[in-house]
Every structure is written in structure tokens, then in C-alpha cells.
Design an enzyme around this catalytic site. Sequence first.
Site, PDB file in Angstrom:
ATOM      1  N   GLU A 143       0.835  -1.211   0.000  1.00 53.65           N
ATOM      2  CA  GLU A 143       0.000   0.000   0.000  1.00 53.65           C
ATOM      3  C   GLU A 143       0.866   1.257   0.000  1.00 53.65           C
ATOM      4  O   GLU A 143       1.620   1.481   0.951  1.00 53.65           O
ATOM      5  CB  GLU A 143      -0.915   0.022   1.228  1.00 53.65           C
ATOM      6  CG  GLU A 143      -1.785   1.267   1.295  1.00 53.65           C
ATOM      7  CD  GLU A 143      -2.562   1.377   2.592  1.00 53.65           C
ATOM      8  OE1 GLU A 143      -3.537   2.148   2.640  1.00 53.65           O
ATOM      9  OE2 GLU A 143      -2.187   0.692   3.575  1.00 53.65           O
ATOM     10  N   ASP A 178      -5.396   2.840  -1.631  1.00 50.06           N
ATOM     11  CA  ASP A 178      -6.128   3.687  -0.689  1.00 50.06           C
ATOM     12  C   ASP A 178      -6.308   5.056  -1.336  1.00 50.06           C
ATOM     13  O   ASP A 178      -5.341   5.789  -1.556  1.00 50.06           O
ATOM     14  CB  ASP A 178      -5.341   3.798   0.621  1.00 50.06           C
ATOM     15  CG  ASP A 178      -6.132   4.480   1.713  1.00 50.06           C
ATOM     16  OD1 ASP A 178      -6.708   5.552   1.441  1.00 50.06           O
ATOM     17  OD2 ASP A 178      -6.162   3.974   2.844  1.00 50.06           O
ATOM     18  N   GLN A 206      -9.375   1.366  -0.411  1.00 50.88           N
ATOM     19  CA  GLN A 206      -9.793   1.936   0.866  1.00 50.88           C
ATOM     20  C   GLN A 206     -10.150   3.405   0.653  1.00 50.88           C
ATOM     21  O   GLN A 206      -9.645   4.049  -0.280  1.00 50.88           O
ATOM     22  CB  GLN A 206      -8.701   1.794   1.924  1.00 50.88           C
ATOM     23  CG  GLN A 206      -8.511   0.352   2.388  1.00 50.88           C
ATOM     24  CD  GLN A 206      -7.411   0.178   3.405  1.00 50.88           C
ATOM     25  OE1 GLN A 206      -6.368   0.823   3.329  1.00 50.88           O
ATOM     26  NE2 GLN A 206      -7.613  -0.702   4.368  1.00 50.88           N
ATOM     27  N   GLU A 246     -11.942   2.841   5.779  1.00 53.40           N
ATOM     28  CA  GLU A 246     -10.885   3.040   6.761  1.00 53.40           C
ATOM     29  C   GLU A 246     -10.822   4.518   7.141  1.00 53.40           C
ATOM     30  O   GLU A 246      -9.890   5.236   6.771  1.00 53.40           O
ATOM     31  CB  GLU A 246      -9.539   2.562   6.215  1.00 53.40           C
ATOM     32  CG  GLU A 246      -8.477   2.476   7.303  1.00 53.40           C
ATOM     33  CD  GLU A 246      -7.091   2.162   6.755  1.00 53.40           C
ATOM     34  OE1 GLU A 246      -6.372   1.372   7.393  1.00 53.40           O
ATOM     35  OE2 GLU A 246      -6.723   2.712   5.697  1.00 53.40           O
TER      36      GLU A 246
END
Length: 274
Positions: A143, A178, A206, A246
Site C-alpha cells: 500500500e 487507498d 480503501q 478506513e
Amino acid sequence: MPRFAANLSMLYPERPFLDRFESAARDGFEGVEFLFPYEHAPEEIAARLRGNGLQQVLFNAPPGDFANGERGMACLPGREAQFQAGLLQAMRYAQALGCPRVHVMAGLVPAHADRAALRATYIANLRWAAKQAEREGVNLLVEPINVRDIPGYFLNRQDDAHAVLAEVGAGNVKVQMDLYHCQIVEGDVATKIRQYLPTGRVAHFQIAGVPQRHEPDLGEVNFDYLFGVIDEVSATCGWEGWIGCEYRPARGAAEGGTSEGLGWLRRWRTRTGA
């Protein structure tokens, strides 16, 4: 159609961790993710998943001494044995929880470190880990994370993450994209979704509102538009993953605060019939 997973490390903070599974199911979530499961026996977490009809879609491998600021070990020379032991522990949890994805945190760049040496360690560790995960049918995720939230984090950009995947050369190592971090570091998020999702190397999304990391309907990003982009691209490339929620509820640990803040999700479900 995007499927949304509740991040139980951040949502429902007014509840003890093991009670958050029930809260997520009550709000209509079918999947959950969290940072780390290791304070609880895998059998205990598995029972909460079964009891609430939930799928475990993601968690992180052990990151080192998280309480004292460590954020992964994968890029750190000299920590290979600890990294390997942690990865094997994560695989045991993945099997017990039926979880097909484990995020491997890269780590922080030490002062005066040689980035070439860090990258070589990162690639070697990911290659080793990929072989272990393949035996268990698990995808490992990397990530890119912004350095405002985690100063000094080794991996920050989508293009670098995909370059790492190419160098590792393992089909079960993929990207955790993300969109909160992507917006802060790079912007042009819709274009990057269109660029990278069809490659088959993006395993998970995310979301969080930018800049405060609250609900996705708060801040500078039009997530309704981005959900539509994901839906559109998924229809052409066959992506069937999850979007992890998240974020930190704007209402904090107020009783019912997470549920009250899910208006964005209720509106999306009504509009799309999800």
C-alpha cells in the site's frame, strides 16, 4: 458493484473490538477488515465472523513494534527473521479467518539509509513472502501511504507500487489502493483508477474523506463520482473486490456515531439498489 467493508480498527470506537462485528452487521456490512488481529485468538475472531454472517476481507501482517512507532519491517535490512516469523503468523490467522488478503507494511526509512539497500530488502522479502502465501491461497498487498500521516514511510506512490510488483514477479502480490492516500500524494485519482484497475494488480480499495480522514462525504473528494468510476471499470475488467471504509468517524466515540455517519452509504445503496 462496489462492496463496502467496515474497518473495525477505526469504526465503532465506542465498542470493544469484538463487539464491533455485530455493530457492522447491524449496519448492513457484509465484509470487515482491521489492522491487526493478534491480541485475540483466531478462533475467537472466527466465531464473531460466523455469528454475524461476515467475511474477513483484509488485515495486516505484524508490523514490528507498532505501539512505539514502527510501521512494518519488509524494507528493513537485518529484520528478515522477524519479518518471516510475522508473515507465518499472519498466514495462520488468514487460514483461521478465511481471509484471502494480507497487507504487508513496508516500514519507515531509517535516517541516512541507502534507499537502494532498502528496496533490495523489500523485494527479497516480498518474493519470499509470496511463496509462503501462495501455498495458503492468499494474496499479499502493498500500500502506498502518504508521508503526512506516516512520515518516512517507504512506499508512497501508485507507480512505484506497480514497479515493485513487476520486480517481485509474483502473481499473488498486488496493490492496496487507498484513495485517501492517493489524493494526498498524487491527486488525479479517477485517472489512476482507470489506469491501474484493468491491470488485475489492484486487489483492494480503501477510502476516507480528505483531508481529515472522516466519512467519505466530508472533504474535497467526490467519492460518489469515484464509486461510479470503480463500478464502470469493474464492469469491463471483471474486478470483484472490496472497498474498505478506513476512516475515523467525525462523531468520534459518541454512542451510535459511526452508524449516524453512514448516510453516504445509505444514499449509495438506495441510488444503486445495492
